[in-house]
Design a protein around this motif. Structure first.
Motif, PDB file in Angstrom:
ATOM      1  N   HIS A 144       5.583   1.474 -12.185  1.00  0.00           N
ATOM      2  CA  HIS A 144       4.834   1.793 -10.970  1.00  0.00           C
ATOM      3  C   HIS A 144       5.665   1.408  -9.766  1.00  0.00           C
ATOM      4  N   LEU A 145       6.279   2.397  -9.167  1.00  0.00           N
ATOM      5  CA  LEU A 145       7.098   2.192  -7.986  1.00  0.00           C
ATOM      6  C   LEU A 145       6.188   2.188  -6.767  1.00  0.00           C
ATOM      7  N   PRO A 146       6.597   1.554  -5.689  1.00  0.00           N
ATOM      8  CA  PRO A 146       5.776   1.628  -4.494  1.00  0.00           C
ATOM      9  C   PRO A 146       5.686   3.075  -4.025  1.00  0.00           C
ATOM     10  N   PRO A 147       4.549   3.464  -3.463  1.00  0.00           N
ATOM     11  CA  PRO A 147       4.427   4.854  -3.005  1.00  0.00           C
ATOM     12  C   PRO A 147       5.438   5.146  -1.908  1.00  0.00           C
ATOM     13  N   PRO A 148       5.853   6.413  -1.802  1.00  0.00           N
ATOM     14  CA  PRO A 148       6.790   6.775  -0.738  1.00  0.00           C
ATOM     15  C   PRO A 148       6.228   6.352   0.621  1.00  0.00           C
ATOM     16  N   GLU A 149       7.119   6.008   1.516  1.00  0.00           N
ATOM     17  CA  GLU A 149       6.687   5.552   2.829  1.00  0.00           C
ATOM     18  C   GLU A 149       5.787   6.586   3.486  1.00  0.00           C
ATOM     19  N   GLY A 150       4.713   6.107   4.068  1.00  0.00           N
ATOM     20  CA  GLY A 150       3.782   7.000   4.731  1.00  0.00           C
ATOM     21  C   GLY A 150       2.678   7.522   3.830  1.00  0.00           C
ATOM     22  N   THR A 151       2.682   7.173   2.559  1.00  0.00           N
ATOM     23  CA  THR A 151       1.630   7.629   1.653  1.00  0.00           C
ATOM     24  C   THR A 151       0.374   6.800   1.905  1.00  0.00           C
ATOM     25  N   LEU A 152      -0.726   7.491   2.191  1.00  0.00           N
ATOM     26  CA  LEU A 152      -2.001   6.825   2.453  1.00  0.00           C
ATOM     27  C   LEU A 152      -2.776   6.569   1.165  1.00  0.00           C
ATOM     28  N   ARG A 153      -2.764   7.554   0.289  1.00  0.00           N
ATOM     29  CA  ARG A 153      -3.445   7.456  -1.000  1.00  0.00           C
ATOM     30  C   ARG A 153      -2.585   8.128  -2.047  1.00  0.00           C
ATOM     31  N   GLU A 154      -2.696   7.630  -3.284  1.00  0.00           N
ATOM     32  CA  GLU A 154      -1.922   8.215  -4.385  1.00  0.00           C
ATOM     33  C   GLU A 154      -2.700   8.032  -5.681  1.00  0.00           C
ATOM     34  N   ASP A 155      -2.619   9.034  -6.549  1.00  0.00           N
ATOM     35  CA  ASP A 155      -3.215   8.961  -7.877  1.00  0.00           C
ATOM     36  C   ASP A 155      -2.257   9.630  -8.846  1.00  0.00           C
ATOM     37  N   ARG A 156      -2.002   8.980  -9.981  1.00  0.00           N
ATOM     38  CA  ARG A 156      -1.148   9.539 -11.031  1.00  0.00           C
ATOM     39  C   ARG A 156      -1.850   9.327 -12.357  1.00  0.00           C
ATOM     40  N   LEU A 157      -1.870  10.363 -13.177  1.00  0.00           N
ATOM     41  CA  LEU A 157      -2.488  10.237 -14.485  1.00  0.00           C
ATOM     42  C   LEU A 157      -1.751  11.124 -15.472  1.00  0.00           C
ATOM     43  N   ASN A 158      -1.495  10.586 -16.659  1.00  0.00           N
ATOM     44  CA  ASN A 158      -0.866  11.352 -17.734  1.00  0.00           C
ATOM     45  C   ASN A 158      -1.953  12.029 -18.557  1.00  0.00           C
ATOM     46  N   TYR A 159      -1.653  13.226 -19.016  1.00  0.00           N
ATOM     47  CA  TYR A 159      -2.603  14.029 -19.792  1.00  0.00           C
ATOM     48  C   TYR A 159      -1.962  14.496 -21.092  1.00  0.00           C
ATOM     49  N   THR A 160      -2.776  14.613 -22.125  1.00  0.00           N
ATOM     50  CA  THR A 160      -2.298  15.195 -23.379  1.00  0.00           C
ATOM     51  C   THR A 160      -2.145  16.698 -23.179  1.00  0.00           C
ATOM     52  N   PRO A 161      -1.202  17.329 -23.862  1.00  0.00           N
ATOM     53  CA  PRO A 161      -0.951  18.757 -23.648  1.00  0.00           C
ATOM     54  C   PRO A 161      -1.950  19.650 -24.389  1.00  0.00           C
ATOM     55  N   ILE A 195      -1.182  13.167  -7.230  1.00  0.00           N
ATOM     56  CA  ILE A 195      -1.610  13.696  -5.938  1.00  0.00           C
ATOM     57  C   ILE A 195      -1.364  12.599  -4.904  1.00  0.00           C
ATOM     58  N   LEU A 196      -0.820  13.014  -3.777  1.00  0.00           N
ATOM     59  CA  LEU A 196      -0.468  12.065  -2.721  1.00  0.00           C
ATOM     60  C   LEU A 196      -0.997  12.570  -1.388  1.00  0.00           C
ATOM     61  N   LEU A 197      -1.708  11.705  -0.698  1.00  0.00           N
ATOM     62  CA  LEU A 197      -2.189  12.019   0.642  1.00  0.00           C
ATOM     63  C   LEU A 197      -1.306  11.281   1.631  1.00  0.00           C
ATOM     64  N   ARG A 198      -0.665  12.036   2.490  1.00  0.00           N
ATOM     65  CA  ARG A 198       0.171  11.481   3.556  1.00  0.00           C
ATOM     66  C   ARG A 198      -0.452  11.884   4.888  1.00  0.00           C
ATOM     67  N   PRO A 199      -0.028  11.290   5.978  1.00  0.00           N
ATOM     68  CA  PRO A 199      -0.672  11.610   7.254  1.00  0.00           C
ATOM     69  C   PRO A 199      -0.665  13.098   7.607  1.00  0.00           C
ATOM     70  N   ALA A 200       0.395  13.809   7.273  1.00  0.00           N
ATOM     71  CA  ALA A 200       0.512  15.203   7.690  1.00  0.00           C
ATOM     72  C   ALA A 200       0.401  16.207   6.551  1.00  0.00           C
ATOM     73  N   LEU A 201       0.277  15.741   5.304  1.00  0.00           N
ATOM     74  CA  LEU A 201       0.221  16.705   4.205  1.00  0.00           C
ATOM     75  C   LEU A 201      -0.428  16.103   2.960  1.00  0.00           C
ATOM     76  N   PHE A 202      -0.820  17.007   2.080  1.00  0.00           N
ATOM     77  CA  PHE A 202      -1.326  16.650   0.765  1.00  0.00           C
ATOM     78  C   PHE A 202      -0.348  17.237  -0.236  1.00  0.00           C
ATOM     79  N   ARG A 203       0.142  16.410  -1.157  1.00  0.00           N
ATOM     80  CA  ARG A 203       1.161  16.844  -2.124  1.00  0.00           C
ATOM     81  C   ARG A 203       0.617  16.727  -3.539  1.00  0.00           C
ATOM     82  N   ILE A 204       0.848  17.777  -4.315  1.00  0.00           N
ATOM     83  CA  ILE A 204       0.474  17.824  -5.724  1.00  0.00           C
ATOM     84  C   ILE A 204       1.769  17.902  -6.518  1.00  0.00           C
ATOM     85  N   GLU A 205       1.884  17.053  -7.543  1.00  0.00           N
ATOM     86  CA  GLU A 205       3.061  17.059  -8.409  1.00  0.00           C
ATOM     87  C   GLU A 205       2.597  17.163  -9.860  1.00  0.00           C
ATOM     88  N   VAL A 206       3.213  18.056 -10.605  1.00  0.00           N
ATOM     89  CA  VAL A 206       2.948  18.159 -12.041  1.00  0.00           C
ATOM     90  C   VAL A 206       4.299  18.026 -12.740  1.00  0.00           C
TER      91      VAL A 206
END
Length: 147
Positions: free
Chosen positions: A8-25, A79-90
């Motif tokens: 668990h790395l610190p969230p990127p600078e400016g990240t207000l909220r973050e959620d990460r979850l692993n899923y079975t395929p 999913i990451l909420l930053r002040p100016a954007l919402f980012r989704i990563e898969v």
């Protein structure tokens, strides 16, 4: 099953909220990820984005499931909420299989997901990982009106 525990790395600078979850395929995981994303973005104060972000997670998650997953290897939705954007990563374990935009022919069942992501989001792309890749999409947030 192989564990994909990540430090668990610190969230990127400016990240207000973050959620990460692993899923079975499995297909049900995409549904769970979509619902989780819609719920969290609403809780984080952006209910107007719940439908769009849920759809993006569904499309990118389905692509990971169909094209990026290996047996017994999890995929991750962040999913990451930053002040100016919402980012989704898969993220998935198949770094050699990169997504590509294409036009689906009439009658084809596949090939429409990524064009939907392009229409809904402000930008998308891929990033390599030590093992695999991350496909991301970002939605710019409109600043609240000045008072």
């Amino acid at each position: 099953m192989t564990s994909t525990h990540e430090a668990h790395l610190p969230p990127p600078e400016g990240t207000l909220r973050e959620d990460r979850l692993n899923y079975t395929p499995v297909p049900g995981s995409v549904t769970l990820a979509r619902h989780r994303t819609s719920r969290l973005i609403t809780e984080w104060g952006h209910p107007e984005l719940a439908w769009a972000t849920g759809l993006v997670v569904s499309e990118l998650g389905t692509n990971a499931l169909l094209h990026g997953c290996l047996r017994d290897r999890l995929f991750q939705v962040a999913i990451l909420l930053r002040p100016a954007l919402f980012r989704i990563e898969v993220s998935d374990p198949r770094g050699e299989r990169l997504p590509a935009l294409r036009t689906a022919e009439d009658g084809e069942c596949f090939g429409r997901g990524l064009p939907l992501v392009v229409q809904i989001t402000d930008r998308w792309g891929t990033e390599p990982r030590t093992v695999g890749k991350t496909v991301y999409a970002e939605i710019d947030l409109t600043p609240p009106p000045a008072r």
